[in-house]
Design an enzyme around this catalytic site. Structure first.
Site, short mmCIF file in Angstrom:
data_model
loop_
_atom_site.label_atom_id
_atom_site.label_comp_id
_atom_site.label_asym_id
_atom_site.label_seq_id
_atom_site.Cartn_x
_atom_site.Cartn_y
_atom_site.Cartn_z
N ALA A 1 -5.60 -4.13 1.12
CA ALA A 1 -6.03 -5.38 1.75
C ALA A 1 -4.79 -6.26 1.93
O ALA A 1 -4.21 -6.72 0.95
CB ALA A 1 -7.09 -6.08 0.91
N GLU A 2 -4.41 -6.48 3.17
CA GLU A 2 -3.14 -7.15 3.44
C GLU A 2 -3.16 -8.62 3.03
O GLU A 2 -2.17 -9.15 2.53
CB GLU A 2 -2.77 -7.01 4.92
CG GLU A 2 -2.33 -5.60 5.33
CD GLU A 2 -3.49 -4.62 5.46
OE1 GLU A 2 -4.65 -5.07 5.48
OE2 GLU A 2 -3.23 -3.41 5.54
N ASP B 1 3.20 -2.80 11.62
CA ASP B 1 3.13 -4.08 12.32
C ASP B 1 1.70 -4.55 12.64
O ASP B 1 1.33 -5.67 12.39
CB ASP B 1 3.94 -4.00 13.62
CG ASP B 1 3.86 -2.60 14.24
OD1 ASP B 1 2.74 -2.11 14.46
OD2 ASP B 1 4.93 -2.00 14.46
N GLY B 2 0.90 -3.62 13.19
CA GLY B 2 -0.44 -3.99 13.63
C GLY B 2 -1.41 -4.28 12.50
O GLY B 2 -2.54 -4.73 12.74
N PHE B 3 -0.97 -4.07 11.26
CA PHE B 3 -1.85 -4.32 10.11
C PHE B 3 -1.52 -5.63 9.41
O PHE B 3 -2.07 -5.94 8.36
CB PHE B 3 -1.77 -3.17 9.10
CG PHE B 3 -2.13 -1.83 9.67
CD1 PHE B 3 -2.99 -1.73 10.76
CD2 PHE B 3 -1.61 -0.67 9.13
CE1 PHE B 3 -3.31 -0.50 11.29
CE2 PHE B 3 -1.94 0.57 9.66
CZ PHE B 3 -2.79 0.66 10.75
N TYR C 1 -2.08 -8.58 10.60
CA TYR C 1 -2.96 -9.69 11.00
C TYR C 1 -4.00 -10.09 9.95
O TYR C 1 -4.33 -11.27 9.85
CB TYR C 1 -3.59 -9.42 12.37
CG TYR C 1 -2.53 -9.09 13.40
CD1 TYR C 1 -1.54 -10.03 13.70
CD2 TYR C 1 -2.46 -7.85 14.00
CE1 TYR C 1 -0.52 -9.73 14.60
CE2 TYR C 1 -1.43 -7.54 14.91
CZ TYR C 1 -0.48 -8.49 15.20
OH TYR C 1 0.53 -8.19 16.07
N GLU D 1 0.84 -1.19 0.00
CA GLU D 1 0.00 0.00 0.00
C GLU D 1 0.88 1.24 0.00
O GLU D 1 1.77 1.37 0.85
CB GLU D 1 -0.89 -0.01 1.25
CG GLU D 1 -1.85 -1.20 1.26
CD GLU D 1 -2.25 -1.63 2.67
OE1 GLU D 1 -1.93 -0.92 3.64
OE2 GLU D 1 -2.90 -2.70 2.79
N HIS E 1 0.06 0.70 15.68
CA HIS E 1 1.20 1.20 14.90
C HIS E 1 2.52 0.99 15.62
O HIS E 1 3.54 1.54 15.22
CB HIS E 1 1.04 2.70 14.63
CG HIS E 1 -0.06 3.04 13.68
ND1 HIS E 1 -1.39 2.89 13.99
CD2 HIS E 1 -0.02 3.53 12.41
CE1 HIS E 1 -2.12 3.29 12.96
NE2 HIS E 1 -1.32 3.67 11.99
#
Lengths: 385, 324
Positions: B60-61, B85-87, B89, B30, B130
């Site tokens: 969309a990861e 990092d927090g995205f 999952y 992204e 984040h």
């Protein structure tokens, strides 16, 4: 062969003033041949097979069902851990599987045994997986069929990425172009990954055909638990054509899949095909479908059997006679017997192979565990390992 | 040839060199194209290598990692950026169930030579999600390798090594250190999966990786004033761990402190402590102690200085090993 005339009207539009037909059908359950059938995409579909090709499709359908029956029996006898039967979905798999051209790539779920057969993959290979001998034995690059994917819908993204790679390689735009055929079921359409795959393939205009076998059930959950609209209409929101085909009609399935793949290889982007079919058996051999569906429904679909209609057509048209049917039955029986013998003879893998191929470049941690486990096994008196 | 670069610029230079070196290398994620990434790590790459190779993806990861798998099967070498990092999952299933297992399931027939870049860790005053340290999730998964860079030199060299490797690699970048500068030897060669002793010492062994390496080194400098001589390791490779040099060190010092930002419970420190105990049991003067984030969700930014291990908490742990 198949003709998908992509002239007027434009793709994805409806014919003004005409109702959108329920689905593309070229062979009725009674074996009546319909000359042409217009899809929800406004395209007229037909097939022009030789007698030999009709006989070939019939042979595929019968052999695949017989092998599937054998696998179910092997599971019941304790020789397979589990089996995901394709019973009832033979036409959807043979029609789409035979529509692939040699250069195309397929991404299956775990029920596409018929597609594997059409691609020349030895039927022993999916059985080694269900016996628990390995996790998938065939070489995806050799047969152009990726490994089975168990996590529902995950393979749709892999298929989309692969199709993006085809574009990057410049392999779209001509008759020798490549396309991807991506299988999934009705339940998968609720997964985020499938919806992301639709977005990606649309945005990147990927050469891919999404082939959804709507067999009406995700284990026990009927299609009403997944959607409020016909699944093929989902495509509209993502910006590519979608259509429904009679998934129990091998001719229609072939026609729409071949046309969609050819469109993809020529650079016209994705298509969603909803193959409307029915899972005649259980989800897998661990399932009991009598808990969630009534016998009359199954009987209704029994009357739409994918093989009976081809046989009726072939008989009526005198394309084949009793000798042919007997010969096909005998071939199916022999292949099933041969399959059974090989399943029973399949050796368990050596314990230490569980450490193989964890990483392409290996790992000292895994190596140390292998060494330790080997010593442990050797410590047993008379260890044959 | 050497240059003075920040960690961020060194990553950019490493990615550039990888793109030049192998036409199959792709950068995707992204905002990685036109914007050059929210941390500018991919700055200018799309301009020079085109939209076909430096790809702005939909947001969309799971899609990023899932399509990268397909591209890898097709013969490409995707370098995926997870923005924070927090995205990561939403992509967890694709990473853990698909990327990690393809080679094993296919008995070596399918390779997924993918790099998943994740800016990780806290200390930047960000909002939720984040500032996380998800390394243990990935280190726990067979089939993935996990590395963390802590210096401009490693940022430049390790990113290229990770891209050249056929193993799928989760590549952790210490986002709060992106602006730290250092000398980078552009032709340096050394192994990727090896820990490194950064500071020799005799009294206790301190282990860190990523953003905590700077903290551990600062602690060692401060400890000098107390007359304590700390040996500091940058672990660099979190899976597989490279602990042989650490065992040698702990057998000499008899004391060991592991430092990471991630919470303590079932974290890397626990695994490291267990292995050191197995291998150095009779040399230990004290248990291996852990200095970590707390077993709470990552807190609001005004509390992160309390949450994150710092110099004083490292020294406190070293003191405790002497008081045992």
């Amino acid at each position: 062969m198949a003709k998908g005339d992509r002239g007027a009207p434009a793709r994805g539009t409806e014919v003004a003033g005409e109702p959108v037909p329920d689905f593309v059908q070229l062979l009725t359950p009674d074996g009546e041949r319909i000359d042409k059938s217009v899809g929800a995409d406004g395209v007229e579909y037909t097939v022009d097979f030789t007698d030999e090709e009709y006989r070939g499709l019939y042979r595929d359908l019968v052999v695949i069902r017989r092998l599937d029956t054998e696998a179910t029996a092997l599971q019941r006898q304790g020789e397979l851990g589990i089996w995901a039967s394709l019973l009832g979905q033979e036409a959807a798999q043979v029609g789409s599987g035979r529509a692939l051209r040699p250069q195309d790539m397929a991404f299956p779920t775990y029920r596409e045994h018929g597609v594997l057969y059409c691609r020349g993959i030895d039927p022993i290979m999916p059985l080694s997986l269900f016996r628990g001998v390995d996790l998938g034995a065939w070489d995806p690059a050799e047969f152009k069929v990726n490994m089975y994917t168990i996590v529902i819908g995950a393979q749709t993204l892999h298929a989309t990425g692969y199709a993006m790679g085809i574009t990057k390689d410049g392999k779209v735009g001509g008759d020798d172009g490549e396309a991807v055929l991506c299988y999934f079921g009705d339940g998968a359409t609720s997964q985020g990954d499938v919806n992301e795959a639709f977005i990606w393939s649309s945005v990147f205009h990927a050469p891919i055909v999404f082939f959804c076998q709507n067999n009406q059930y995700a284990i026990s959950e009927p299609i009403e638990k997944q959607t409020r609209i016909p699944l093929y209409r989902r495509a509209d929101g993502f910006g590519f054509p979608g259509l429904r085909v009679d998934g129990n009609d091998v001719l229609a399935t072939y026609a729409v899949t071949r046309a969609a793949l050819d469109n993809a290889r020529h650079g016209q982007g994705p298509t969603l095909i909803e193959a409307y079919t029915y899972r005649m058996g259980a989800h897998t051999t661990t399932d009991d479908p009598t808990r969630y569906r009534v016998a009359s429904e199954v009987e209704e679909w029994q009357a739409k059997d994918p093989i009976a209609r081809v046989r009726a057509f072939v008989e009526k048209q005198q394309i084949a006679g009793a000798d042919f049917f007997a010969e096909v039955d005998e071939q199916a029986k022999q292949e099933a017997l041969h399959l059974r013998e090989r399943v029973l003879a399949m050796p368990d893998p050596h314990p230490l192979t569980l450490f193989d191929h964890v990483y392409p470049n290996g790992s000292p941690v895994v190596d140390a565990q292998r060494e330790r486990f080997a010593e442990y096994l050797d410590s047993f008196e008379g260890s044959a390992h | 040839m050497a240059e003075k670069l920040t960690i961020g610029k060194a990553l950019n230079a490493g990615l550039r060199r990888a793109l030049e070196h192998d036409p199959k290398v792709l950068v995707m994620g992204e905002d990685v194209g036109k914007l050059g990434g929210v941390f500018r790590i991919t700055d200018g790459l799309q301009k020079d290598f085109g939209e076909d190779r430096v790809i702005d993806t939909p947001l969309a990861e799971s899609g990023i990692i899932g399509t990268a798998i397909g591209l890898a099967i097709r013969g490409y070498r995707p370098v995926c950026e997870i923005q924070f990092d927090g995205f990561v999952y939403p992509a967890y299933d694709q990473i853990v169930s698909q990327v990690a297992k393809m080679h094993f399931r296919s008995q070596g027939k399918v390779k997924v030579p993918m790099v998943i870049r994740i800016p990780f860790g806290g200390g930047i005053g960000a909002v939720e999600h984040h500032s996380e340290s998800p390394e243990a999730y990935f280190a726990h998964t067979a089939g993935l390798k996990v590395v963390a860079c802590s210096s401009p030199q490693d940022a430049y060299t390790m990113i290229q090594q990770a891209i050249a490797s056929d193993d799928p690699i989760v590549f952790l970048e210490p986002k709060r250190r992106y602006h730290e500068k250092g000398e980078v030897d552009l032709d340096a060669t050394y192994p990727l999966h090896a820990s490194r002793r950064l500071r020799p010492g005799t009294d206790a062994t301190v282990l860190a990786y990523g953003p905590m390496v700077r903290t551990a080194l600062d602690a060692a400098t401060a400890a000098e004033q107390d007359g304590r001589d700390l040996e500091v390791f940058d672990l660099r490779t979190l899976s597989p761990l490279d602990l042989e040099p650490v065992y040698e060190s702990v057998r000499r010092t008899g004391r060991c402190v592991v430092v990471h930002e991630a919470p303590s419970n079932v974290g890397l420190g626990a695994e490291i402590a267990a292995r050191i105990t197995e291998r150095c049991f009779y040399s230990l003067e004290a248990p291996v102690l852990r200095v970590t984030g707390f077993d709470t969700p990552y807190p609001a930014a005004r509390l992160e200085e309390d949450y994150l291990p710092d110099l004083d908490r490292v020294l406190d742990a070293v003191d405790r090993t002497f008081g045992w």
